[in-house]
Design a protein around this motif. Structure first.
Motif, PDB file in Angstrom:
ATOM      1  N   VAL A 147      56.863 101.188  67.056  1.00 25.11           N
ATOM      2  CA  VAL A 147      57.568 101.108  67.824  1.00 25.11           C
ATOM      3  C   VAL A 147      57.357 101.310  69.594  1.00 25.11           C
ATOM      4  N   HIS A 148      57.123 100.226  69.854  1.00 23.50           N
ATOM      5  CA  HIS A 148      57.123 100.655  71.271  1.00 23.50           C
ATOM      6  C   HIS A 148      58.282 100.595  72.423  1.00 23.50           C
ATOM      7  N   ASN A 149      57.567 100.756  73.583  1.00 19.66           N
ATOM      8  CA  ASN A 149      58.998 101.400  74.823  1.00 19.66           C
ATOM      9  C   ASN A 149      57.965 100.263  76.173  1.00 19.66           C
ATOM     10  N   LEU A 150      58.091  99.180  75.794  1.00 20.98           N
ATOM     11  CA  LEU A 150      57.336  98.667  77.069  1.00 20.98           C
ATOM     12  C   LEU A 150      58.925  97.791  77.297  1.00 20.98           C
ATOM     13  N   THR A 151      58.388  97.368  79.315  1.00 25.28           N
ATOM     14  CA  THR A 151      59.223  96.924  79.903  1.00 25.28           C
ATOM     15  C   THR A 151      58.198  95.690  81.068  1.00 25.28           C
ATOM     16  N   TYR A 152      58.731  95.305  81.870  1.00 26.89           N
ATOM     17  CA  TYR A 152      58.188  93.933  82.546  1.00 26.89           C
ATOM     18  C   TYR A 152      58.582  93.499  83.802  1.00 26.89           C
ATOM     19  N   ILE A 153      58.261  93.198  84.824  1.00 26.97           N
ATOM     20  CA  ILE A 153      58.674  92.429  86.025  1.00 26.97           C
ATOM     21  C   ILE A 153      57.557  91.698  86.355  1.00 26.97           C
ATOM     22  N   GLU A 154      58.226  89.831  86.287  1.00 30.33           N
ATOM     23  CA  GLU A 154      57.361  89.924  87.297  1.00 30.33           C
ATOM     24  C   GLU A 154      57.164  89.684  89.066  1.00 30.33           C
ATOM     25  N   SER A 155      56.274  89.997  89.150  1.00 32.58           N
ATOM     26  CA  SER A 155      56.235  90.608  90.474  1.00 32.58           C
ATOM     27  C   SER A 155      55.944  89.805  91.799  1.00 32.58           C
ATOM     28  N   GLU A 212      46.750 101.606  66.777  1.00 32.37           N
ATOM     29  CA  GLU A 212      45.438 102.869  65.802  1.00 32.37           C
ATOM     30  C   GLU A 212      44.313 102.271  65.695  1.00 32.37           C
ATOM     31  N   TYR A 213      43.427 102.787  65.681  1.00 33.49           N
ATOM     32  CA  TYR A 213      41.635 102.699  66.062  1.00 33.49           C
ATOM     33  C   TYR A 213      41.811 100.785  65.206  1.00 33.49           C
ATOM     34  N   ASP A 214      41.187 100.271  65.819  1.00 32.37           N
ATOM     35  CA  ASP A 214      40.892  99.208  65.137  1.00 32.37           C
ATOM     36  C   ASP A 214      39.254  99.172  64.602  1.00 32.37           C
ATOM     37  N   ARG A 215      39.577  99.689  62.619  1.00 38.54           N
ATOM     38  CA  ARG A 215      38.697  99.791  61.815  1.00 38.54           C
ATOM     39  C   ARG A 215      39.314  99.774  60.813  1.00 38.54           C
ATOM     40  N   HIS A 216      38.522  99.726  59.466  1.00 39.39           N
ATOM     41  CA  HIS A 216      38.102  99.617  58.685  1.00 39.39           C
ATOM     42  C   HIS A 216      39.865 100.469  58.234  1.00 39.39           C
ATOM     43  N   LYS A 217      40.370 100.136  56.875  1.00 32.96           N
ATOM     44  CA  LYS A 217      41.021 101.137  56.296  1.00 32.96           C
ATOM     45  C   LYS A 217      40.539 102.035  55.816  1.00 32.96           C
ATOM     46  N   SER A 218      39.325 102.461  56.061  1.00 36.31           N
ATOM     47  CA  SER A 218      38.209 103.049  54.743  1.00 36.31           C
ATOM     48  C   SER A 218      37.929 104.237  55.911  1.00 36.31           C
ATOM     49  N   MET A 277      51.111 107.078  70.226  1.00 37.91           N
ATOM     50  CA  MET A 277      51.371 106.409  71.804  1.00 37.91           C
ATOM     51  C   MET A 277      50.883 106.342  72.766  1.00 37.91           C
ATOM     52  N   MET A 278      51.113 105.278  73.098  1.00 29.25           N
ATOM     53  CA  MET A 278      49.531 104.726  74.446  1.00 29.25           C
ATOM     54  C   MET A 278      50.421 104.312  75.762  1.00 29.25           C
ATOM     55  N   GLU A 279      49.891 105.270  76.960  1.00 32.15           N
ATOM     56  CA  GLU A 279      50.684 104.912  78.336  1.00 32.15           C
ATOM     57  C   GLU A 279      49.953 103.885  78.776  1.00 32.15           C
ATOM     58  N   VAL A 280      50.737 102.659  78.900  1.00 29.71           N
ATOM     59  CA  VAL A 280      50.215 101.374  79.898  1.00 29.71           C
ATOM     60  C   VAL A 280      51.520 100.899  81.034  1.00 29.71           C
ATOM     61  N   ASP A 281      50.459 100.923  81.642  1.00 27.47           N
ATOM     62  CA  ASP A 281      50.132 100.423  83.395  1.00 27.47           C
ATOM     63  C   ASP A 281      49.454  99.280  83.878  1.00 27.47           C
ATOM     64  N   GLN A 282      50.280  98.197  83.537  1.00 26.08           N
ATOM     65  CA  GLN A 282      48.745  96.990  83.983  1.00 26.08           C
ATOM     66  C   GLN A 282      49.723  96.112  84.585  1.00 26.08           C
TER      67      GLN A 282
END
Length: 834
Positions: free
Chosen positions: A486-494, A508-514, A521-526
């Motif tokens: 579950v993420h918590n992202l908001t956006y605005i058309e600046s 999660e890391y993009d690797r094989h399940k092995s 949770m990762m902080e995002v500001d883009q």
């Protein structure tokens, strides 16, 4: 005279005596008498002397011409150094040229000067000087001629400061601090106390008004105080521009630190670092960053050349200059807070407009941008917009977003603009009745994964967020959206072309399940750019164009007693469409009694076999194989062959050799495709590996090849090579290729001593962004029109594919356009953009 009295050659004297009996006598000249031979020799020598004289005169004229050209070139370069002007070189990303109020582009003369970073030695300094524009190839196809590539989009020219060799302390002793926009005594008291404690020798000039009179008088009475209170008449107090100009004219120092009283420095000792960077970079103006909105209030200001004249703030859009290599946390930005350090002469030449009632700082930033002054913002040096005064704090927090890029009717008229997008969601419009209207967009919540509609805006935006995270991270740290998170992202058309996203994303890391995956949770500001907007077309710049040549590809593989997988590799390479251009070099590092036998295979491709013997080492085997392939190509008369390191446990598509040809371009790009790894319990894209890479021989030699010091253990040789390769070529094509599959036996690896010990790469892992195929039809059409306008081809070219590759730690991208003509010949064009 002795030299002329020498006997003539015997053959010359007997020319008349030797004749064939069947030949008529009139075909042979009579023999020369000795006196005649002497005259003939003197005449011949005189002619040689005349020819030598002519040659000497021509050589003197050429030398004189070269001296004149060298003198003119030296004079031009000296003038350029005096102006401290420099261009941003090709292969880098620049901001757009400034367009004046009339809509015409200013065309400053380009000048390349030495980088002024004093702390770098001369050898490093030369490596940071921007290079000239790449000279494009001029291919011909079936008699069709291409005109010379017109690189009409000139990079912006910046004006830099010429500073003496001084220390930061010496500069600060010759600096005056001017404080403006004082609204409460609490503000001024905090600033004065901080500077008197940390920089007691700095001169302070304070605007004298009722709110600051008592504090100014008290501070000026301190022993050894260098505070000067400047009193202004009533008509100037309400005009910030007037106050600012009077303070500048009242200083007697060479440098000025202009300070808006609404800002407080987070760490006062960082001002010395600001002065140090100012000296070492030679910029005109340097500024710290706003602590609360640093990401949104730094970047570029843009006014389009055509269409509706809208002033748009482009947060995070910086021209890529050599400064980014020296000071990675400092960016050349045309937006900066009203706290900055500059020379007295610079600010005196660029005074604030006293005819404007408000919007002085916005007008000042536009004027500085118009003058092409190099301005720098350092994100690790912070100021806070909200002072620590309780009676003022709440008001400042609420007004910061409203006051950024504020405008007035007079400023709209002065700059001939109709709208302002301040990058924070605020829109200011100016109508024909000379009235302003303001509208503020609100933040919206991004839908959760379960509510996604396939292809919807929310889904595309979330995918773009993840892609952007991975473009700034090493392949080993690539992430993907956590399926049940579950993420918590908001956006605005600046702005009409920029979406600002912030919040938290469950990844999660993009690797094989092995692999032992981690999730959290990762902080995002883009800031995400809609690159099909007209705004960003002003930032496009074509750097090269050429024909996709058909060349031989030499695959090199190192193996150790692996017959099963080697047979599969032979089969997949022998099935290539371009089999005549496919070569394979096998380096066998297995036991002698288990040599790989090529005689039992009937192959169409050319295969060379080298047996080095055990123990196995991939880096040593590849280095030996690459050296052998280059020697083999040289024996065939090939100047610069294409080399591709391939594992024997992969299968490739039937047109893979052609893909290597088209994506490996000497001096321009290498090719490191992403394969799909197959295991017993599933498959996944191996985005973290760089071991299979195609490179031109000249680029391979510049990168100094595979490093054998990694020895006889697994890992790190590919990371080490790709990191060095990244410094020698502009970019690396790294696209996910279908039918490019890697599979291996875990049991085989367990039994092999080579895989029991792993190498650990000691340096910082390289960031190699992936390449994607562009699907936006509007953007594809615009890129095609733009490229064909510059190429000026006499034969029709059809756009086939566009690869988009991001630039690490930047908003910049490279558009790799692929064309075909009527005869199915391939061409490419590289377009760089923000």
């Amino acid at each position: 005279m002795k030299e002329f009295m020498m006997k003539p050659p015997k053959r010359a004297l007997n020319t008349g005596r030797r004749r064939l009996h069947s030949a008529p006598a009139h075909l042979y000249p009579p023999p020369l008498h000795f006196t005649q031979w002497r005259k003939f020799s003197i005449t011949k020598v005189s002619h040689l002397a005349q020819y030598f004289t002519y040659f000497l005169l021509i050589a003197l004229l050429i030398s004189f011409n070269n001296l004149v050209l060298a003198y003119l070139q030296r004079s031009t370069l000296s003038a350029a150094k005096e102006q401290r002007s420099r261009t941003v070189g090709a292969g880098k990303f620049h901001d757009g040229a400034w367009y004046s109020a009339t809509g015409n582009e200013s065309q400053p003369q380009e000048a390349v000067v030495e980088h002024p970073a004093k702390s770098i030695n001369s050898r490093q300094n030369r490596s940071l000087i921007p290079k000239t524009v790449l000279k494009p190839q001029q291919p011909t196809s079936n008699g069709g001629k291409f005109s010379k590539l017109q690189l009409t989009d000139k990079p912006r020219v910046y004006i830099w400061e010429k500073l003496p060799r001084i220390t930061p302390n010496e500069l600060l002793l010759n600096t005056s601090l001017i404080i403006t926009n004082i609204q409460t005594g609490c503000q001024l008291q905090k600033i004065v106390e901080g500077f008197q404690k940390n920089y007691p020798d700095m001169k302070l000039l304070i605007e004298m008004k009722n709110s600051s009179k008592a504090i100014c008088n008290k501070a000026s009475q301190i022993r050894n105080s260098k505070i000067k209170c400047v009193y202004f008449p009533e008509g100037c107090r309400s005009n910030i521009g007037c106050v600012h100009n009077r303070l500048i004219n009242s200083t007697d120092t060479n440098y000025i630190l202009s300070w808006d009283a609404r800002y407080i420095y987070n760490e006062m000792h960082s001002i010395a670092m600001l002065a140090k960077i100012y000296i070492e970079t030679g910029v005109k103006i340097i500024s710290p960053c706003d602590a609360s909105l640093c990401h949104s209030t730094t970047g570029s200001l843009h006014i389009p050349m055509t269409g509706r004249r809208q002033l748009t703030a482009l947060p995070g859009v910086f021209p890529q200059t050599p400064l980014s290599k020296v000071f990675p946390d400092c960016y050349q930005s045309t937006m900066f807070p009203p706290v900055y350090l500059a020379s007295h002469q610079t600010l005196k030449n660029q005074l604030w407009d006293e005819n404007l009632p408000t919007a002085h700082h916005t007008d000042f930033m536009l004027s500085v941008s118009q003058q092409h002054y190099a301005t720098l913002v350092c994100k690790d040096l912070l100021v806070s917009y909200t002072p620590t005064c309780e009676d003022f704090q709440s008001k400042k927090q609420s007004n910061l977003k409203d006051e950024w890029l504020d405008m007035s009717p007079e400023a709209f008229v002065k700059w001939n603009i109709s709208d302002v997008f301040n990058g924070l969601g605020k829109i200011i419009s100016f109508n024909s009745y000379k009235k302003m209207s303001t509208f503020t967009r609100s933040w919206k919540a991004l839908s959760s994964n379960a509510m996604f509609v396939e292809g919807s805006f929310d889904q595309r935006l979330q995918i773009a967020v993840t892609d952007k995270i991975n473009d700034q991270r090493p392949g080993w740290e690539a992430v993907r959206i956590y399926k049940d998170g579950v993420h918590n992202l908001t956006y605005i058309e600046s702005s009409p072309c920029i979406v600002h996203v912030k919040g938290q994303l469950h990844v999660e890391y993009d690797r094989h399940k092995s692999f032992p995956n981690k999730n959290g949770m990762m902080e995002v500001d883009q800031h995400h750019l809609n690159r099909s907007c007209h705004i960003f077309r002003d930032y496009w710049r074509m750097t090269s164009f050429g024909k996709l040549k058909k060349k031989n590809v030499y695959y090199v593989t190192a193996l150790s007693n692996d017959t099963v997988y080697m047979e599969r590799l032979l089969h997949t390479l022998d099935s290539q469409q371009d089999v005549a251009n496919t070569y394979l070099v096998i380096v066998d590092m297995g036991r002698a009694r288990e040599k790989f036998d090529l005689n039992k295979y009937h192959l169409r491709i050319k295969v060379d076999y080298i047996h080095l013997g055990a123990p196995f080492s991939r880096s040593i085997g590849l280095r030996k194989g690459f050296d052998y392939a280059m020697q083999l190509s040289a024996s065939k008369g090939e100047a610069n062959p294409l080399l591709f390191a391939i594992d024997n446990s992969v299968t490739v598509p039937v047109d893979f050799t052609r893909r290597v040809m088209h994506n490996t371009r000497c001096g321009i790009s290498a090719y490191a495709p992403i394969c799909k790894r197959m295991k017993d319990d599933g498959e996944y894209w191996a985005q973290f590996g760089y071991g299979m890479v195609g490179v031109c021989a000249s680029d391979y030699n510049k990168a100094m090849g595979w490093n054998p010091t990694w020895g006889y253990h697994v890992g790190a040789e590919d990371v080490d090579f790709i990191a060095r390769l990244q410094t020698t070529i502009p970019y690396i094509v790294r696209v996910r290729e279908d039918n490019y599959i890697h599979s291996h036996s875990e049991q085989h690896r367990i039994n092999n001593l080579y895989y029991k010990t792993k190498n650990i790469y000691p340096g910082k892992l390289p960031v190699i962004p992936t390449s994607r195929v562009e699907v936006d039809k509007a953007l594809l059409a615009a890129l095609k029109t733009y490229a064909l306008r510059l190429i000026k081809s006499s034969v029709p070219l059809d756009l086939q594919t566009v690869y988009v590759t991001s630039v690490a730690n930047s908003l910049g991208v490279v558009y790799d356009l692929r064309f075909k003509d009527e005869m199915n010949e391939g061409y490419y064009a590289l377009v760089e953009s923000i």
